[in-house]
Design an enzyme around this catalytic site. Structure first.
Site, PDB file in Angstrom:
ATOM      1  N   CYS A  33       2.445   4.200  -6.131  1.00  0.00           N
ATOM      2  CA  CYS A  33       1.308   5.485  -5.442  1.00  0.00           C
ATOM      3  C   CYS A  33       0.692   4.799  -4.486  1.00  0.00           C
ATOM      4  O   CYS A  33       0.341   5.565  -3.778  1.00  0.00           O
ATOM      5  CB  CYS A  33       1.753   6.077  -6.526  1.00  0.00           C
ATOM      6  SG  CYS A  33       0.519   5.191  -7.869  1.00  0.00           S
ATOM      7  N   ARG A  83       1.645   2.031  -2.823  1.00  0.00           N
ATOM      8  CA  ARG A  83       2.355   1.158  -2.272  1.00  0.00           C
ATOM      9  C   ARG A  83       3.402   1.144  -1.516  1.00  0.00           C
ATOM     10  O   ARG A  83       4.013   1.279  -2.713  1.00  0.00           O
ATOM     11  CB  ARG A  83       1.632  -0.237  -2.154  1.00  0.00           C
ATOM     12  CG  ARG A  83       2.640  -0.891  -3.529  1.00  0.00           C
ATOM     13  CD  ARG A  83       2.300  -2.305  -4.001  1.00  0.00           C
ATOM     14  NE  ARG A  83       0.385  -2.647  -4.173  1.00  0.00           N
ATOM     15  CZ  ARG A  83      -0.292  -3.437  -3.499  1.00  0.00           C
ATOM     16  NH1 ARG A  83      -0.396  -3.716  -2.767  1.00  0.00           N
ATOM     17  NH2 ARG A  83      -1.842  -2.835  -3.500  1.00  0.00           N
TER      18      ARG A  83
END
Length: 417
Positions: free
Chosen positions: A50, A52
């Site tokens: 969420c 990267r």
């Protein structure tokens, strides 16, 4: 061939950009094969969370991965290039070590990222794109992360996304124990959140998931119940807190669904925490007066506890990482020298065989062993010295001085002289 890291994260890009380049778990294998088959990339792994999306790869052409990333997601490279970072070999190794150790996370020192890096390595190995170089990199990465966590206070006073979600809910509702909580999804993040919320003893805890078997296991563990994912719209109004984190490429909870729920609740407030990238809850929901919608980027604002002790540990952790980067790159350089070492040994062996055959012929003719040993040693010494002598004789000017320095160092002539 060099190692590279390419990607974007919560530091470099807002969620609106991150969700456009995220990878669905079921497409990772396909993506890895596409990256290594269609481009000059020899080895590759993809980390998509969420916070990267990063590519770790070995190639002679670093730009190819950026082109591929844009093409795969059907985007213009110009649209995402302002948010991308690219690290060559030394910086790439250091970056991977820092990521796995929790030094680059939204919540400093959070432990979930190490498991996500291990999963990225497992997916690459399963897809057949984890070669010798990346395999060694990940093995060293896991060892470094373990050392950082066991010898520093980077993980002290643990604060996670899950704990932050509970904290956000407590800002709106005085006690979670009075509220009903709905979890949409049954993955690792939902499991962590459910564990934290269960500790606050909510009035009701429900898991909604496509696969009921997985949801049932979580529900039994935390004393909750299970509903089908397609039933969320019908029961949404019953829940005060909704935490969603699925792998869906499209929103699961739409504006109309939430509007109907708020109306049925007679405008009692509702907390919604969207931990998914791409988002599970339509962004327009945030505009509703009675809904408090938080995304993963919002959670960073409530993560305060324990940061002082973790910041103090960063210097020590960075020192460990710098030392381990040097160690890994030494292995890489030694690996690069292996073909030359092998060729040098094969050359010496060829010379030895030639002189040995000559010596055996002399013995067969009746020459004395002393004479044969003398001829053998002279012949071998002359042949071994032929190439460096020629190298020195062919050098002129500045090259001659450099050649002399190389040979003095190579044969340790200064100490002998």
């Amino acid at each position: 061939m060099q190692l590279f890291a390419l990607g974007l994260n919560h530091h470099s890009a807002p969620i609106a950009i991150r969700e456009r380049v995220s990878f669905q778990p079921e497409r990772l294998g396909q993506a890895l094969l596409s990256l290594t088959n269609a481009k000059p990339v020899r080895e590759a792994a993809i980390l998509s969370t969420c916070n990267r999306t990063e590519l770790y790869y070995a190639s002679d052409d670093p730009q190819s991965a950026a082109d591929w990333l844009a093409d795969f997601h059907r985007l213009s490279l110009n649209d995402i290039s302002p948010y991308l970072y690219s690290y060559p070999q030394r910086e790439a190794v250091r970056h991977v070590f820092r990521v796995a150790s929790g030094l680059d996370s939204m919540v400093l020192g959070e432990p979930q990222i190490l498991g996500q890096v291990k999963e990225a390595a497992r997916q690459a190995e399963e897809a057949g794109t984890l070669g010798t170089l990346l395999h060694k990199l990940f093995q060293r990465t896991f060892a470094v992360a373990k050392e950082v966590r066991t010898t520093t206070a980077i993980g002290a006073n643990t604060v996670s996304m899950a704990a932050a979600a509970v904290h956000l809910s407590e800002r709106i509702f005085e006690r979670v124990s009075d509220q009903q909580v709905l979890f949409v999804g049954a993955g690792e993040m939902v499991e962590l959140c459910a564990a934290h919320f269960a500790g606050a003893k909510p009035r009701r805890l429900t898991i909604a998931n496509r696969t009921e078997v997985r949801a049932q296991g979580l529900a039994e563990r935390f004393g909750g119940d299970v509903i089908r994912l397609d039933a969320v719209g019908d029961v949404l109004h019953r829940y005060d807190v909704v935490v969603s984190c699925t792998g869906s490429p499209l929103p699961i909870v739409g504006l109309g669904m939430v509007e109907r729920a708020i109306k049925a609740r007679r405008h009692r407030p509702m907390v919604m925490v969207d931990l998914a990238v791409p988002r599970d809850i339509e962004r327009e929901v945030a505009d509703l007066d009675d809904v408090f919608l938080y995304t993963v980027d919002d959670l960073a604002q409530v993560v305060e506890s324990g940061l002082e002790s973790r910041q103090a540990a960063v210097i020590e952790a960075e020192s460990i990482i710098d030392s381990q980067v040097d160690g890994f790159l030494h292995w890489v350089e030694a690996r690069d020298a292996v073909p030359t070492i092998r060729a040098l040994r094969e050359h010496a062996e060829s010379l030895r065989q030639t002189e040995m055959e000559r010596a055996l012929k002399l013995l067969a003719r009746g020459e004395s062993p002393e004479r044969v040993l003398e001829v053998l040693s002279h012949g071998l010494a002359n042949k071994l010295m032929h190439a460096p002598t020629q190298y020195l004789n062919r050098s002129e000017g500045e090259r001659l001085g450099e050649a002399m320095r190389v040979l003095h160092h190579l044969f340790d002539l200064n100490r002998r002289g």
